[in-house]
Design an enzyme around this catalytic site. Structure first.
Site, short mmCIF file in Angstrom:
data_model
loop_
_atom_site.label_atom_id
_atom_site.label_comp_id
_atom_site.label_asym_id
_atom_site.label_seq_id
_atom_site.Cartn_x
_atom_site.Cartn_y
_atom_site.Cartn_z
N HIS A 2 -16.00 59.83 0.42
CA HIS A 2 -17.09 60.15 1.35
C HIS A 2 -18.01 58.96 1.63
O HIS A 2 -18.57 58.86 2.72
CB HIS A 2 -17.95 61.29 0.80
CG HIS A 2 -17.26 62.62 0.83
ND1 HIS A 2 -17.93 63.81 0.77
CD2 HIS A 2 -15.94 62.94 0.90
CE1 HIS A 2 -17.07 64.82 0.82
NE2 HIS A 2 -15.85 64.31 0.87
N CYS A 56 -25.13 49.09 -17.20
CA CYS A 56 -26.29 48.85 -18.07
C CYS A 56 -26.39 50.03 -19.02
O CYS A 56 -25.43 50.82 -19.11
CB CYS A 56 -27.56 48.59 -17.27
SG CYS A 56 -28.23 49.96 -16.32
C1 RB5 Z 1 -32.32 48.04 -21.22
O1 RB5 Z 1 -33.05 48.32 -22.35
C2 RB5 Z 1 -32.19 49.28 -20.36
O2 RB5 Z 1 -33.42 49.57 -19.79
C3 RB5 Z 1 -31.12 49.09 -19.31
O3 RB5 Z 1 -29.89 48.85 -19.92
C4 RB5 Z 1 -30.89 50.24 -18.37
O4 RB5 Z 1 -30.72 51.43 -19.03
C5 RB5 Z 1 -31.86 50.32 -17.26
O5 RB5 Z 1 -31.75 51.13 -16.34
#
Ligand code: RB5
Length: 152
Positions: free
Chosen positions: A100, A67
């Protein structure tokens, strides 16, 4: 050795997902791409849970969770005790996560980790074995609910 590897991201990392999925295929792995595939805003927990279930069901042996920061999706994956998801940004952490912690999912943040570094982390993650021995007892305590009692 070729493996079945699941990969998932939110909109903050779909380009990194495409880059890493292509590299995994070049290495001979079977890739299960769980989305997302474009910039439309989605919720990272949905993709983290999808990835976790793919590991739990045995459809994939390992996972890659992405993400923007790597934080949200790693938290989502780690809601499932069978998954040991390590958020990393350099190869030494990827190596230690395998040696680990027997991590079966690697998480990275596309806003923080560029594609070359992410690939180096993934390569290390895939090529490093779990060290076992004393680490095995601790890893059992992470993934076996019967061993998760608070004793003091
Ligand atoms: C999305 O805007 C963002 O919050 C997500 O990609 C991530 O960074 C969340 O932890």
């Amino acid at each position: 050795m070729a493996e079945r590897i699941a990969i998932a991201s939110d909109h903050g990392a779909y380009e990194l997902k495409a880059t890493l999925a292509a590299w995994l295929r070049e290495q001979g792995h079977e890739v299960i791409d769980l989305g997302t595939d474009g910039p439309e805003s989605v919720d990272y927990p949905d993709f983290g849970y999808r990835l976790a279930h793919t590991i739990i069901d045995g459809r994939a042996t390992r996972g890659v969770a992405l993400c923007g920061s790597g934080i949200g999706i790693s938290i989502a994956v780690n809601r499932h005790p069978e998954c040991r998801c390590a958020l990393v940004s350099e190869p030494l952490s990827a190596k230690l996560a395998r040696e680990h912690n027997d991590a079966n999912v690697i998480a990275m943040g596309a806003r923080l980790t560029g594609p070359d570094m992410a690939r180096a982390c993934l390569e290390t993650f895939l090529s490093t074995d779990f060290a076992g021995d004393r680490h095995a007892r601790r890893v059992d305590k992470l993934s076996n609910p019967d061993l998760q009692k608070v004793t003091a």
